[in-house]
Design an enzyme around this catalytic site. Structure first.
Site, PDB file in Angstrom:
ATOM      1  N   VAL A 288       0.819  -1.212   0.000  1.00  0.00           N
ATOM      2  CA  VAL A 288       0.000   0.000   0.000  1.00  0.00           C
ATOM      3  C   VAL A 288       0.858   1.270   0.000  1.00  0.00           C
ATOM      4  CG1 VAL A 288      -1.896  -1.208   1.152  1.00  0.00           C
ATOM      5  CG2 VAL A 288      -0.239   0.065   2.540  1.00  0.00           C
ATOM      6  N   LYS A 289       2.102   1.141   0.413  1.00  0.00           N
ATOM      7  CA  LYS A 289       3.059   2.267   0.394  1.00  0.00           C
ATOM      8  C   LYS A 289       2.468   3.551   0.970  1.00  0.00           C
ATOM      9  CE  LYS A 289       5.956   0.497  -3.418  1.00  0.00           C
ATOM     10  NZ  LYS A 289       5.219  -0.700  -3.836  1.00  0.00           N
TER      11      LYS A 289
END
Lengths: 298, 298
Positions: free
Chosen positions: B104-105
């Site tokens: 998801v960074k």
């Protein structure tokens, strides 16, 4: 018309650079929205009540600000039900004539960044275009090829992006001020370069920058370093900055900056028994007046 | 048991450090999943068919890899309907005994980072815990106070994070290699410090690092700089790295690294008329054998 030009027109039309951040901290949502607080409510019911609140906030502020900035995290915390409310709130705000800046801070390798740009700016096949944002915030850590798909989306959809250059939080200094030039300065120079192909009739680019109002000296220097870059200034209000701290962010005539307040507008102090709408409405008027003293717009 | 320990056990049990990335590029999903490709399908129908494919991939690989890594962007591109499928796929993978690393960074200021940590690791009230991830990838650009809520979530939920230290894409060098020490080296040192309070019985921390396998010399140096940090190595396969390039990422006994392949497993070359399951199954076996030559595990 480019994003930068539409934004500039909206700021002039509303007579303020105030941006209302839609950060639905669930615990702080007014008690009127009982579904948020009911311990027996399902996630879908909580999300729906959260959406009710945000749509009501939009109704309160729509005639007095040019734009709103929903913060994705507070929707994602309720999963798919929360994201459905993101779509509802974005649609509601757009129909109310507001520009919507999606605060998503996405950033990934090129092929993945393309999917994010499609998700928020251009729209996959079958997606309701009213649920797309006018602009989004983007994290530049992955460099050039992580930004290119967003630039293409800006061209295709007359959209905008705001790249994180200097964040408002205390920890922002840890990496952003490393090196000489600093990382922030390197990113600022890249923002100018990325924005060159997207300069509108207003003389401003649709590639903007996030610069925390909590660092006023840096803000002045970054304003000079990015002369055609629209700024998004977080940090006003609950995070501590006031009108004096954002003043150097504006170009001549009050152009080129939006000042965000989230908690200060959504959860203002309320007099005994006062309706939240009255308090929020007063908070917006105060912010408009406060910024009016330094803004310099017409 | 800590995330790092659970992961290490799973790697040993499956006999491979192979991680399957679930990147559902819609155009590349096999024709069997007709709803993805039907121009008249609704977004919900497309999303559902995408979820069917990914659950089927999970079924093909579950007995031969320790973990999968869904990439959020490709779900978000279909809006709330896509996120509903994210939840379905995460649940399906966890029930199949797989560790789920949510790619998801995310990265944001503290109060917002707390919402992201809750969204993916600890779970808001009423959210199905089976839809949460074992670990997520995190972007460190906002520094210390953007990471703290994730560290707290790791403790609370026995979860893990992988912080972007050196990304696999060509543009990664633009900012990550600036300065001396480089930004990447500064982040690596911070990863070690952040991870100190989360070291498990395996001697490894639950605070990991993403290091692109496309930079083998840097990988060796970063491995030495972060001796107790589990690595997530993207870049193998479609992005060009092979087994030789990831070899230096492992600690003694093949510990401390996962090697990701996404497109190489989901969309392998197929013989005329060959079923996608057969091709994907062969691609997993090839990856296991290829990595087996350098892995060093039992």
């Amino acid at each position: 018309m480019s994003y930068a030009d539409r934004l500039q027109d909206a700021i002039q039309a509303k007579g303020t650079p105030a941006l209302v951040g839609l950060d639905p901290f669930l615990d702080r949502i007014p008690e009127d929205f009982a579904g948020v607080h009911d311990p027996n409510a399902t996630v879908a019911e909580r999300a729906s009540a959260m959406g009710d609140f945000l749509c009501a906030v939009v109704d309160v502020v729509a005639d007095r600000v040019p734009a709103v900035k929903p913060q994705s995290a507070f929707f994602e915390v309720l999963g798919a039900a929360g994201v459905a409310q993101w779509e509802r709130v974005v649609r509601h705000a757009r129909r109310a004539g507001l520009i919507v800046v999606g605060d998503v801070k996405r950033g990934d390798i090129g092929s993945t960044a393309a999917a994010y740009a499609e998700a928020f700016l251009t729209g996959a096949r079958g997606v309701d275009p009213e649920t797309l944002c006018d602009a989004v915030t983007v994290n530049p850590l992955l460099g050039d090829d992580s930004i290119t798909p967003f630039l293409e989306a800006c061209t295709q959809a007359s959209a905008g992006i705001y790249i994180l250059v200097r964040t408002s939080n205390p920890g922002g200094a840890q990496f952003q001020l490393q090196g000489q030039p600093t990382l922030t300065e390197h990113i600022a120079d890249a923002v100018v370069a990325w924005g060159e192909g997207l300069i509108g009739a207003s003389g401003l680019s649709s590639v903007g920058a996030v610069v925390g109002a909590t660092h006023p000296a840096e803000l002045a220097s970054l304003r000079a370093r990015m002369p055609r870059t629209p700024l998004l200034l977080p940090g006003y209000g609950a995070q501590g900055a006031g009108a004096a701290e954002v003043a150097s962010g504006f170009l001549e005539g009050g152009r080129g900056a939006l000042v965000n307040s989230s908690r200060g507008i959504l959860y203002p102090a309320r007099d005994e028994g006062e309706d939240w709408r009255t308090a929020t409405s007063r908070a917006v008027d105060r912010m408009r007046a406060d910024l009016g003293a330094v803004w310099g717009g017409a």
